[in-house]
Design a protein around this motif. Structure first.
Motif, PDB file in Angstrom:
ATOM      1  N   GLY A   1       0.749  -1.274  -0.060  1.00 16.34           N
ATOM      2  CA  GLY A   1       0.250   0.000  -0.071  1.00 16.34           C
ATOM      3  C   GLY A   1       0.850   1.188  -0.057  1.00 16.34           C
ATOM      4  N   ARG A   2       2.190   1.029  -0.500  1.00 16.12           N
ATOM      5  CA  ARG A   2       2.878   2.369  -0.364  1.00 16.12           C
ATOM      6  C   ARG A   2       3.517   2.452  -1.801  1.00 16.12           C
ATOM      7  N   HIS A   3       4.221   3.623  -1.810  1.00 16.11           N
ATOM      8  CA  HIS A   3       4.852   4.262  -3.019  1.00 16.11           C
ATOM      9  C   HIS A   3       6.649   3.952  -2.950  1.00 16.11           C
ATOM     10  N   GLU A   4       6.802   3.048  -2.120  1.00 14.24           N
ATOM     11  CA  GLU A   4       8.229   2.621  -1.859  1.00 14.24           C
ATOM     12  C   GLU A   4       8.685   1.120  -1.958  1.00 14.24           C
ATOM     13  N   GLN A   5       9.893   1.026  -2.015  1.00  7.88           N
ATOM     14  CA  GLN A   5      10.263  -0.521  -1.859  1.00  7.88           C
ATOM     15  C   GLN A   5      11.244  -0.499  -0.650  1.00  7.88           C
ATOM     16  N   ARG A   6      11.463  -1.644  -0.047  1.00  8.16           N
ATOM     17  CA  ARG A   6      12.546  -1.988   0.934  1.00  8.16           C
ATOM     18  C   ARG A   6      13.771  -2.594   0.003  1.00  8.16           C
ATOM     19  N   GLU A   7      14.747  -2.428   0.254  1.00 10.00           N
ATOM     20  CA  GLU A   7      15.832  -3.188  -0.351  1.00 10.00           C
ATOM     21  C   GLU A   7      16.768  -3.740   0.728  1.00 10.00           C
ATOM     22  N   ILE A   8      17.248  -5.062   0.613  1.00 15.72           N
ATOM     23  CA  ILE A   8      18.196  -5.788   1.306  1.00 15.72           C
ATOM     24  C   ILE A   8      19.397  -5.704   0.439  1.00 15.72           C
ATOM     25  N   LEU A   9      20.535  -5.120   0.675  1.00 16.49           N
ATOM     26  CA  LEU A   9      21.675  -5.056  -0.091  1.00 16.49           C
ATOM     27  C   LEU A   9      22.605  -6.024   0.410  1.00 16.49           C
ATOM     28  N   ILE A  10      23.136  -6.850  -0.550  1.00 19.30           N
ATOM     29  CA  ILE A  10      24.020  -8.059  -0.530  1.00 19.30           C
ATOM     30  C   ILE A  10      25.498  -7.663  -1.128  1.00 19.30           C
ATOM     31  N   ASP A  11      26.535  -7.842  -0.763  1.00 17.38           N
ATOM     32  CA  ASP A  11      27.914  -7.880  -1.252  1.00 17.38           C
ATOM     33  C   ASP A  11      27.945  -9.020  -2.292  1.00 17.38           C
ATOM     34  N   PRO A  12      28.199  -8.561  -3.707  1.00 13.93           N
ATOM     35  CA  PRO A  12      28.160  -9.574  -4.727  1.00 13.93           C
ATOM     36  C   PRO A  12      29.253 -10.699  -4.539  1.00 13.93           C
ATOM     37  N   HIS A  13      30.281 -10.368  -3.813  1.00 12.18           N
ATOM     38  CA  HIS A  13      31.527 -11.243  -3.836  1.00 12.18           C
ATOM     39  C   HIS A  13      31.575 -12.162  -2.693  1.00 12.18           C
ATOM     40  N   ASP A  14      31.204 -11.788  -1.607  1.00  9.99           N
ATOM     41  CA  ASP A  14      31.023 -12.610  -0.351  1.00  9.99           C
ATOM     42  C   ASP A  14      29.603 -12.964   0.228  1.00  9.99           C
ATOM     43  N   PHE A  15      28.475 -12.375  -0.371  1.00  5.14           N
ATOM     44  CA  PHE A  15      27.229 -12.338  -0.221  1.00  5.14           C
ATOM     45  C   PHE A  15      26.669 -12.230   1.158  1.00  5.14           C
ATOM     46  N   ARG A  16      27.650 -11.441   1.815  1.00  6.04           N
ATOM     47  CA  ARG A  16      27.313 -10.911   3.182  1.00  6.04           C
ATOM     48  C   ARG A  16      26.515  -9.671   3.107  1.00  6.04           C
TER      49      ARG A  16
END
Length: 324
Positions: A257-272
Motif C-alpha cells: 500500500g505504499r509508493h516505496e520498496q524496501r531493499e536488502i543489499l548484499i555484497d556480490p563477492h562474499d554474499f554478506r
C-alpha cells in the motif's frame, strides 16, 4: 497513520539541515546506538515510531533528494566468489549465494564478554565526497547485551547472541523457517506500529536476520533460500550503489500500500549483508492533512532514494574501543 506521513509532518516547517546543525543529532544517535536503544530500528526497520528520536527523523528526512546513480553497471551480473552471477531472478541469486555460503566453515561463537564492532555510513545529499557522510561511524555493543534487551522498548531489538543462536536453530524448510523468523521479530499491534501483511512481515523480519552480525554462513544460506520464496520479492537486474558507493545486489519488495520498496543489499563477492535502502517506486505527491503548515506539496520521483545505509565494517573484538 503511516510512517512516511509522520516523518513529513514532523519536518514540514523545518529547513533542510546543514552539517553543523546535524552534528548534535548524530552524536545523540551514536550514544543511543552504543546502549542498544531504539535507534537500531532506524537501521533495521525504517518505521520511525519513536517521536523522541527527533535526530533520527531529521537525518532520515534530508535523504529525500538523493537519486539513484544514472550510470547503470554491466547487466550481465557481478563477478562473485561463485562465478558470474546473473541477476535475473531472486531465486537464482539467493540460491547461488546459499550454495557458496554452505561451503564456508562454521565460525566459533563469540564469548559473552566480547563486543560487536560495526562501522556504518549513511547517504546524505549535499555532503562532501559525492554526497556521503559518516553516520555512527564507530559503534560497539556487547555480544551478550542482556540489559538492553530487557530494558529496551524496541520490540525488534535482539542481542547478537540471541540472533546468532536463533539463526543456527532455523529449520531447512522455508515455510517453517519464515514462521520462526516472524515469531522472533513479531509484527506491530498499535497505531504507531500497525500489523503487517504476512509477506511484508516476512521480508522485514528476514532483513533484520540478514543484518545480524555475526551469523554462521550455513544459517545465512538457509535464510537466503527462504527469502527467495517470500511473495513479491524481486532482484534488481543490475548492481546498485550503496551509501558507501559500493556496487551491491538489491533484493527488493514493495511495501504494501505504499509508493516505496524496501531493499536488502548484499555484497556480490562474499554474499554478506551490505546495507539497506528505501527507494520510491513511482512518482507521487504527498499532501499533509488539513491544519498542518506546508508551503507546497512534497513531490517524489521514481528511483529517488529515501533512506540508504551501508555497513562497511563488522568484527568481534575483545573490548569496547578496540578496532579490527
Amino acid at each position: 497513520m503511516d510512517e512516511m506521513t509522520r516523518l513529513r509532518e514532523l519536518r514540514a516547517d523545518a529547513p533542510v539541515s546543514d552539517h553543523s546543525s546535524l552534528a548534535a543529532g548524530r552524536q545523540r544517535l551514536t550514544e543511543a546506538a552504543a546502549s542498544g536503544r531504539r535507534v537500531r530500528r532506524l537501521r533495521a526497520d525504517w518505521r520511525i515510531a519513536a517521536l523522541g528520536a527527533a535526530a533520527a527523523i531529521t537525518v532520515a528526512a534530508v535523504l529525500g533528494t538523493q537519486l539513484v546513480d544514472a550510470a547503470a553497471p554491466d547487466r550481465s551480473g557481478p563477478a562473485s566468489t561463485a562465478g558470474t552471477l546473473r541477476l535475473d531472478s531472486p531465486a537464482a541469486v539467493l540460491n547461488r549465494a546459499a550454495d557458496a555460503l554452505e561451503k564456508r566453515p562454521a565460525p566459533t561463537e563469540p564469548r559473552d564478554d566480547q563486543w560487536i564492532y560495526t562501522k556504518t555510513v549513511m547517504a546524505q545529499p549535499g555532503g562532501s565526497a559525492g554526497g556521503h557522510i559518516s553516520y555512527n561511524p564507530d559503534n560497539w555493543v556487547p555480544y551478550d547485551n542482556s540489559a538492553a534487551a530487557k530494558n529496551g522498548k524496541d520490540d525488534d531489538y535482539r542481542t547478537s547472541r540471541q540472533v546468532f543462536r536463533a539463526a543456527n536453530e532455523l529449520p531447512d524448510d522455508p515455510v517453517l523457517l519464515l514462521a520462526k523468523v516472524r515469531s522472533f521479530y513479531p509484527t506491530g499491534h498499535t497505531a504507531e506500529s500497525p500489523p503487517e501483511g504476512k509477506a511484508q512481515h516476512s521480508f522485514r523480519a528476514m532483513g533484520l536476520m540478514v543484518e545480524a552480525y555475526p551469523i554462521a554462513p550455513a544459517a545465512l544460506a538457509r535464510i537466503y533460500r527462504a527469502l527467495a520464496t517470500v511473495p513479491g520479492v524481486h532482484v534488481t537486474d543490475h548492481l546498485v550503489k550503496d551509501a558507501a558507493g559500493r556496487e551491491v545486489i538489491a533484493i527488493t519488495r514493495r511495501e504494501d500500500g505504499r509508493h516505496e520498496q524496501r531493499e536488502i543489499l548484499i555484497d556480490p563477492h562474499d554474499f554478506r549483508y551490505a546495507g539497506t535502502r528505501f527507494v520510491v517506486t513511482e512518482d507521487y505527491e504527498n499532501r499533509l492533512p488539513a491544519g498542518r503548515t506546508q508551503v507546497r506539496p512534497e513531490k517524489f520521483k521514481a528511483g529517488q532514494i529515501l533512506l540508504s545505509e551501508a555497513r562497511v565494517e563488522a568484527a568481534v573484538v575483545d573490548a569496547k574501543g578496540e578496532k579490527p
